[in-house]
Structures are given as C-alpha cells and as structure tokens.
Scaffold this motif. Structure first.
Motif, PDB file in Angstrom:
ATOM      1  N   ILE A  98      34.513  53.029  36.557  1.00 19.70           N
ATOM      2  CA  ILE A  98      35.648  52.991  37.482  1.00 19.70           C
ATOM      3  C   ILE A  98      35.207  53.291  38.888  1.00 19.70           C
ATOM      4  O   ILE A  98      35.258  52.350  39.627  1.00 19.70           O
ATOM      5  N   ASP A  99      34.093  53.953  39.107  1.00 16.70           N
ATOM      6  CA  ASP A  99      33.579  54.468  40.498  1.00 16.70           C
ATOM      7  C   ASP A  99      32.660  53.201  41.074  1.00 16.70           C
ATOM      8  O   ASP A  99      32.839  52.965  42.135  1.00 16.70           O
ATOM      9  N   PHE A 100      32.050  52.754  40.157  1.00 23.94           N
ATOM     10  CA  PHE A 100      30.764  51.903  40.494  1.00 23.94           C
ATOM     11  C   PHE A 100      30.710  50.545  39.765  1.00 23.94           C
ATOM     12  O   PHE A 100      29.753  49.960  39.519  1.00 23.94           O
ATOM     13  N   GLY A 101      32.000  50.171  39.308  1.00 30.74           N
ATOM     14  CA  GLY A 101      32.065  48.672  38.631  1.00 30.74           C
ATOM     15  C   GLY A 101      31.511  47.593  39.087  1.00 30.74           C
ATOM     16  O   GLY A 101      31.243  46.548  38.485  1.00 30.74           O
ATOM     17  N   HIS A 102      31.229  47.622  40.603  1.00 35.66           N
ATOM     18  CA  HIS A 102      30.592  46.483  41.146  1.00 35.66           C
ATOM     19  C   HIS A 102      29.279  46.522  41.279  1.00 35.66           C
ATOM     20  O   HIS A 102      28.664  45.420  41.621  1.00 35.66           O
ATOM     21  N   LEU A 103      28.568  47.436  40.836  1.00 33.61           N
ATOM     22  CA  LEU A 103      27.208  47.445  40.699  1.00 33.61           C
ATOM     23  C   LEU A 103      26.545  46.680  39.414  1.00 33.61           C
ATOM     24  O   LEU A 103      27.349  46.273  38.552  1.00 33.61           O
ATOM     25  N   PRO A 104      25.251  46.248  39.362  1.00 36.97           N
ATOM     26  CA  PRO A 104      24.910  45.632  38.432  1.00 36.97           C
ATOM     27  C   PRO A 104      24.678  46.366  37.029  1.00 36.97           C
ATOM     28  O   PRO A 104      24.722  47.838  36.992  1.00 36.97           O
ATOM     29  N   ALA A 105      25.092  45.709  35.978  1.00 39.32           N
ATOM     30  CA  ALA A 105      25.363  46.437  34.654  1.00 39.32           C
ATOM     31  C   ALA A 105      23.883  46.843  34.078  1.00 39.32           C
ATOM     32  O   ALA A 105      23.005  45.981  34.014  1.00 39.32           O
TER      33      ALA A 105
END
Length: 110
Positions: A22-29
């Motif tokens: 939720i908080d960092f869904g934009h970061l690389p997986a």
C-alpha cells in the motif's frame, strides 16, 4: 527449532508486506521471503541492481551508515544489506548488483 509454528505466527511480516504494498507500491518489486526460521522477519531481495536497493532504503528511512557491503560470486556481485523496522516486523533489505571487471584485473599476472 523444535516448536511448530502456525501461519498465524507469521502475522507480523505478512502484515508488513501488505502495508508495504500500500505505502510503496510504486517501488521496484522485490523477491519476498517469509520463513518460520525467523518468524518476525520479512526479507526483500532486489536482484535488479543497487539503484533499486537505494530506492527501498530511502523509502524505509534506513540510515546509509547501517548498510553492510560485501562481494560474492568470485568478485562479480556486490551485495548491500540493511535491517529496518516496519509495521512491527524486522525488514531485511538485500540488493545485488553486477561489478564491472576492472581492465587492469590481470596486470599482476603479466
């Protein structure tokens, strides 16, 4: 370890993973690992380079001075590792990156 843990015993790292999405869904997986051997730990491993590690380290507010550095794979892979607390779990963040072979690596053999 002699005790048999249940899935409920791994609730802290699973909760942390849900909140990270939720908080960092934009970061690389990352590659994600949860283990009954370390029931309070969530491991995030980034095999796509050290820039992705740095993005996660900054997002988790882990101090640069707390990052451990080592080399593996016959000197071809650099490894960064740090531990951070998040949502009641211990996060182990690990990043792997290629090391360019120095041009003068064989100079001593000549």
């Amino acid at each position: 370890m002699s005790q048999n843990l249940t899935l409920e015993d791994l609730a802290a790292p699973m909760r942390a993973l849900r909140l990270l999405a939720i908080d960092f869904g934009h970061l690389p997986a990352p590659t994600v690992s949860i283990s009954p051997i370390y029931p309070d730990r969530l491991e995030l491993a980034l095999h796509s380079g050290l820039l992705d590690f740095e993005a996660w380290r900054e997002a988790l507010d882990a101090a640069p001075g707390d990052v451990e550095y080592r080399v593996q794979g016959d000197g071809r892979t650099s490894v960064l590792r740090t531990i951070a607390a998040y949502a009641g779990a211990e996060l182990e963040l690990v990043g792997y990156g290629d090391i360019a072979v120095p041009v003068l690596a064989e100079a001593g053999a000549a």
